[in-house]
Structure formats: structure tokens, C-alpha cells
Design a protein around this motif. Structure first.
Motif, short mmCIF file in Angstrom:
data_model
loop_
_atom_site.label_atom_id
_atom_site.label_comp_id
_atom_site.label_asym_id
_atom_site.label_seq_id
_atom_site.Cartn_x
_atom_site.Cartn_y
_atom_site.Cartn_z
N CYS A 382 0.82 -1.23 0.00
CA CYS A 382 0.00 0.00 0.00
C CYS A 382 0.84 1.26 0.00
O CYS A 382 0.30 2.36 -0.15
CB CYS A 382 -0.89 0.02 1.24
SG CYS A 382 -1.90 -1.44 1.46
N LEU A 385 0.88 4.70 3.98
CA LEU A 385 -0.47 5.22 4.22
C LEU A 385 -0.45 6.21 5.37
O LEU A 385 0.19 5.99 6.40
CB LEU A 385 -1.42 4.07 4.56
CG LEU A 385 -1.69 3.04 3.45
CD1 LEU A 385 -2.62 1.96 3.98
CD2 LEU A 385 -2.30 3.72 2.23
N TRP A 424 -9.02 2.95 7.55
CA TRP A 424 -7.73 2.38 7.14
C TRP A 424 -7.93 1.39 6.01
O TRP A 424 -7.19 1.40 5.02
CB TRP A 424 -7.05 1.71 8.33
CG TRP A 424 -5.67 1.25 8.01
CD1 TRP A 424 -4.50 1.94 8.19
CD2 TRP A 424 -5.29 -0.01 7.43
NE1 TRP A 424 -3.43 1.20 7.76
CE2 TRP A 424 -3.87 0.00 7.29
CE3 TRP A 424 -5.98 -1.14 7.02
CZ2 TRP A 424 -3.17 -1.08 6.76
CZ3 TRP A 424 -5.29 -2.21 6.48
CH2 TRP A 424 -3.90 -2.18 6.35
N ALA A 428 -6.29 1.23 2.28
CA ALA A 428 -5.39 0.11 1.98
C ALA A 428 -5.87 -0.70 0.78
O ALA A 428 -5.05 -1.26 0.04
CB ALA A 428 -5.25 -0.79 3.20
N ASP A 441 1.26 -1.83 4.98
CA ASP A 441 1.40 -0.40 5.23
C ASP A 441 2.80 -0.17 5.77
O ASP A 441 3.13 -0.62 6.86
CB ASP A 441 0.35 0.03 6.25
CG ASP A 441 0.42 1.52 6.60
OD1 ASP A 441 1.38 2.19 6.19
OD2 ASP A 441 -0.49 1.99 7.31
#
Length: 598
Positions: A382, A385, A424, A428, A441
Motif C-alpha cells: 500500500c 499510508l 484504514w 489500503a 502499510d
């Protein structure tokens, strides 16, 4: 206020004064209004007219006095609250203006202008969290108002809602197809991991709108994120040609080639640093010129450039406070004892097993680790983040709890987890394939937030990347980090943050129910396959040899390690600190634990 009939002497007097003002006879208009005030003592309409006349002529104190009198005489009139608040805000007194805009929205909930000004004032007060719902209301009431649309798009992006900001920026561009709208739309696409679309947007805009230095600069950064070095270089050069002497593309050109940078670019940057230039330019060029000297083996020259760059950055953002960092560590340890997790998952948690957090100091191998994991066909990387930090900053709190960062578990409202976990996951999974078994992450500084991560996702995994603190420190000190990271501008500040990381990670190992893998950078780059297999096993995945060929990936990388992770693993950076041993005294004196090895 209700309109007066034309025969009303008050209305006639106000109209006469307005006519005088329109003809440019300000003094005559003011005399007429004062005569009218004598005839109608304390009338809000006359005080209002005097206040607006004074505001239009720059007499701010008189304007405020008259408008305050108008509001005192008619406190239930929303428009008067708006006008008084506007004069206060125009003078920079945003804290005093805000209550008047708030009063106007209470008095007349459908008044879009009041909601707009209230939201803008909260932005000026640097309270985006409070500004967002206000600007959303203003936009809902008046969707045709471009200033509100623009303010909302900016606030959504700054607050970490790029998916919500995207359609707003698309509408801004439709209404106002200038370079600024294209740049903001492209920035939003990049933030969502859609760097290829952002680059295509810049190319299209350059074809439609002609040469624009800012667009070429954005395209250069996009090409660099995508790993297209030659295309990035060409775009930086075009931006520099369009705006000679511009520090941003010049620094970009230096960073692309480092020790092999073109002599004319090195000479231009050196000459610029010899001038009296603003600190943002001095820092930007200094960091990149230091990398050029480092690449050439000119280590004392490199350190001199980095010292100069970091001094400029400290003048911009303030100095590092070791006491503050130590106090933060003490608070986190006190807030998150083992008892927080002893009773098992809390209501509102998400049992999703996909989250995997890669943490550690910046420059400790977090990007390399994510790239290895992301090469597995069942893993989605990802990137870095912002969402866990945003959740910590914006999560609903219990009544009476003051906002602090990071919050403790007792600060959080009972509904906070149910609010935060989807935030979140939405970020993601934005571009992740539906069958991804792990979502990685790799925001390094999330080591401060692992207690919150464990509450949100009790089935998550954590990889702690570790590296010789001397190598970490040299790499950070020479890097152009976020303006928020004051610790990065001093070697002793970097040591203080390493101390924080060590303290917190040892604490998390003792109290968290999450599995935590320690991954040493030095072991990873010298015993590659064994450590990669260990990493994949920890992630709970079957072995796949693609993880050894992570550098062949075409995915975009938006970190300072973007070029390193496009190469096979190597150990050339191990022990790099020895080139700078002459400067590391402040670091070594401030570390709580002596580095391992000589």
C-alpha cells in the motif's frame, strides 16, 4: 431586517448616503449617515452603513466599532454577524471572527455564505478537522459556488480524504481548467496510488495548455515515482529551461544522477548556494548537492552541504526538542500497558487478518521490506499510508477528553474503532486486488501507533525493520524530509528518535498480542534468500521465488528509496557511516544504547 417603504425617512436617508458614496463623496456620505444616526439613535441599519463605509475606506477600527454597535442592537440578524466577522477576519483576527460566523449559521442555517466563511476561518486557524463538516455543509447549500468547492477540495485532501477530494478536484478542473487545478488533481491521484493517471493528466494538460513550468515539474516527479529516470530528467530540464534558476527542478536533476550529475547543474547549484537565497531553496539544494558530493566520495563537502541545509530547515520550522520526544515516549508507555489488551479484542475492532504494518526508523529498510513482500502474488503493497496517523488525530473521543497525539486507549470513544477501522481499510484496498491476503502499510513512524493498530486489527502482523543507527542517521541527515520532522535536522535529534523507537518497540514486544518480526537490514542484504524466506513465512504465505526479484516490479514508489529498490539487493550501504565518522560525535553521545559492532 425588513425593508422600509420608500417614503420611510430612514430608508430615504440610507439611499441618499449610498448615492453619495457611489459618486465618490465619502466624506459627504459619512456626514449624511451621522445626521441620520442623530435622528435614529442606535439604529442597526445606520451603524451598519457607517461600518461598511469605514471598512471600504480602510478605517478598520471605526468599522469594527460601528458593526459591533449594529450587532448589539440587532443580535439576531445573521447578515450583521457575517459582516462583523468578515471585517475581523480581513484584519487577520480569525479567532475573534469565528464566533460571529458560528452565530450566523445558528441564526440562519440555510445561509451558505456564513457556512463558507466559518469553514474558511477554521482553515485559517489550522483546524481542518472542524472545518471539514462546515465546508461540506456550505457546498451542499451552494454547490455552484466555486470558492467553496475549492476550499472543500483542499480541506478533504489535507485531512487525508483523497477519495473524497478527487471528484471535487475533477469538478474544479471542469469549471476552471487552469494549471493549478490540474496540479491539485494530479497530486490527489498520486496520493491515491494512481501515479500513472497523474502523469497522463500532466501530459494531456501540457498538450492542451502549452508549456508550463509547474506542470513539467509535476510530470518530472511523477516520472521519477514511476521509475522512468530519462523521462524524469527531460521533464526537469524543460521546467528549468522555462524558469531559469528555479531550485526545484535543479535539485531534481541533482538527485537523479547524484555523483554523476552534470557539471553544469552542480555548478549552478553551488553558485545559487553562494547567494543570499531563501531558506527553503537553501535546504532543497543543499540536501541534493550533498548527495552529489557523497556519490563522488567527497564526504566532508557532503557533510558541509547537509549541515547548511539542516540549519536552513531549522530556521524554517524550529528546532528539535528532546524533552518533548522523551515525554511522548513516557506517555505512550504509560497509556498502553498490557492490561489494555488482556481482555481480548474490544467492540468495534475488525478481525481482518490482512493488515501487516512495516515500521522502524526511516531509512532502515522499510521500503525494501515492503517491495519484497509486495512482489508476492498474494500481497498488496500500500505504500506509506497516512491513515493510521489520521485516525489517531481525528478519532472520536470520550466526552471531556482533550485532543492529544497520539491518544491513549482511555481517550477513545467507544465507537472509535468502528469508525476508524473502515477508514484504514478503505485506503489500503483502494487499488488492491480482491484476492490479496496481506495489505502492507510501510509508514515507518507508525511504531508510535502500534497500540492503536492492535485495537483496530487484533489479527494484524508487524515487521520491525532495524539497522545500524549510524547508517540510519547519516541517511536521514542527508535527506529532504517532511517539514513536520524536526528530529531529522540534527544528529542528536535523530538519536533521540532512535531512542524513542527502541523504547517503544521493546514495550510493544512485551504488551501487544500482535506477532512482531525483527528484521535486520544487515542480515537481509547479506543473507538474502534465507531472510526473505523468513519474512514470507512470518507473513503466513507460501514461498514464491518472485519475492527475490522484487526489483523487477513496475509499481510506483514515492519514497527516497525509489531508485535503490529498483536494483537487486546489495550490501554497499552497510557501514556507510564510516565515511562520516568524523561528524558523528553528537549522535553517539545522544544514543541511549551504543551501536553494535565497530
Amino acid at each position: 431586517m425588513s425593508a422600509s417603504p420608500p417614503s420611510d425617512p430612514l430608508a430615504a436617508g440610507l439611499a441618499a448616503a449610498s448615492a453619495l458614496q457611489q459618486r465618490g463623496d465619502v466624506a459627504g456620505a459619512r456626514r449624511a449617515l451621522l445626521d441620520l444616526l442623530a435622528a435614529f439613535p442606535g439604529h442597526p441599519s445606520v451603524h451598519r452603513a457607517l461600518g461598511l463605509l469605514a471598512a471600504n475606506t480602510g478605517a478598520r477600527d471605526e468599522a469594527l466599532r460601528e458593526l459591533r454597535a449594529a450587532v448589539a442592537a440587532a443580535p439576531g440578524v445573521a447578515s450583521l454577524q457575517v459582516e462583523l466577522g468578515s471585517v475581523l477576519a480581513h484584519g487577520g483576527d480569525f479567532a475573534a471572527a469565528l464566533p460571529h460566523f458560528e452565530a450566523a449559521t445558528r441564526l440562519q442555517p440555510g445561509l451558505a455564505l456564513a457556512w463558507h466563511l466559518r469553514g474558511i476561518t477554521l482553515v485559517r486557524l489550522q483546524d481542518d478537522a472542524a472545518a471539514l463538516p462546515v465546508l461540506r455543509r456550505a457546498h451542499a447549500l451552494a454547490p455552484d459556488q466555486t470558492p467553496t468547492l475549492l476550499a472543500l477540495a483542499q480541506a478533504e485532501f489535507r485531512s487525508g480524504f483523497p477519495a473524497d477530494a478527487l471528484p471535487l478536484w475533477q469538478e474544479v478542473r471542469r469549471r476552471r481548467p487552469d494549471a493549478e487545478a490540474v496540479l491539485r488533481l494530479g497530486e490527489t491521484l498520486s496520493r491515491m496510488g494512481r501515479q500513472d493517471e497523474a502523469a497522463a493528466l500532466y501530459r494531456d494538460a501540457l498538450q492542451r495548455q502549452g508549456d508550463d513550468a509547474d506542470l513539467w515539474m509535476a510530470l518530472a516527479q511523477g516520472e521519477e515515482d514511476e521509475g522512468h529516470r530519462d523521462a524524469a530528467e527531460a521533464a526537469y530540464q524543460r521546467a528549468l529551461a522555462l524558469r531559469p534558476g528555479w531550485a526545484f527542478p535543479l535539485a531534481g536533476l541533482l538527485g537523479l544522477r547524484r555523483g554523476k550529475a552534470a557539471p553544469e547543474h552542480v555548478a549552478a547549484a553551488t553558485a545559487r548556494l553562494g547567494d543570499d537565497i531563501p531558506d527553503p531553496e537553501r535546504a532543497l539544494l543543499g540536501y541534493e548537492l550533498g548527495k552529489v558530493h557523497d556519490g563522488r566520495g567527497e564526504y566532508r563537502e557532503a557533510m558541509a552541504r547537509w549541515d547548511d541545509a539542516n540549519a536552513a530547515r531549522r530556521r524554517m520550522i524550529g528546532d528539535y526538542d528532546d524533552g518533548d520526544i522523551r515525554a511522548r515516549g513516557e506517555a505512550i508507555v504509560a497509556d498502553w500497558p498490557a492490561q489494555v489488551f488482556a481482555a481480548g479484542p474490544r467492540p468495534g475492532h475488525d478481525p481482518d487478518p490482512r493488515p501487516l504494518f512495516v515500521v522502524g526508523m526511516p531509512r532502515s529498510g522499510t521500503t525494501l521490506t515492503e517491495s519484497i513482500l509486495g512482489a508476492h502474488p498474494q500481497v498488496f503493497g500500500c505504500g506509506e499510508l497516512a491513515e493510521l496517523g489520521l485516525v489517531a488525530a481525528l478519532a472520536p473521543l470520550r466526552p471531556g477528553r482533550a485532543r492529544r497525539w497520539p491518544p491513549g486507549p482511555d481517550d477513545l470513544h467507544p465507537d472509535a474503532l468502528a469508525w476508524a477501522a473502515p477508514r484504514w481499510l478503505e485506503a489500503a484496498t483502494r487499488r488492491a486486488p480482491a484476492d490479496a491476503l496481506r495489505l502492507v502499510d510501510k509508514s515507518p513512524l507508525n511504531f508510535q501507533l502500534l497500540g492503536l493498530a492492535a485495537l483496530l486489527f487484533p489479527n494484524a502482523r508487524v515487521v520491525w525493520c532495524r539497522r545500524d543507527p549510524r547508517d540510519v542517521a547519516v541517511s536521514i541527515y542527508g535527506e529532504n524530509f517532511s517539514l513536520d520532522e524536526r528530529f531529522a535536522t540534527r544528529l542528536e535529534g535523530i538519536a533521540g528518535f532512535i531512542n524513542l523507537e527502541q523504547r517503544l518497540m521493546r514495550h510493544w514486544q512485551q504488551v501487544l498480542p500482535l506477532p512482531i518480526l525483527e528484521l535486520r537490514y544487515e542480515a537481509l542484504v547479506t543473507d538474502v534468500e534465507a531472510q526473505v524466506r523468513r519474512l514470507i513465512h512470518f507473513a503466513g504465505l507460501p514461498w514464491d521465488p518472485a519475492c527475490l526479484d522484487f526489483h523487477r516490479s513496475e509499481r510506483g514508489v514515492q519514497t527516497p528509496s525509489r531508485w535503490q529498490v529498483r536494483q537487486p539487493v546489495h550490501a554497499r550501504s552497510v557501514g556507510r557511516w564510516r565515511n562520516y565518522e568524523f561528524a558523528l560525535g553528537p549522535l553517539l553521545a545522544a544514543l541511549d544504547d551504543a551501536p553494535e559492532g565497530g
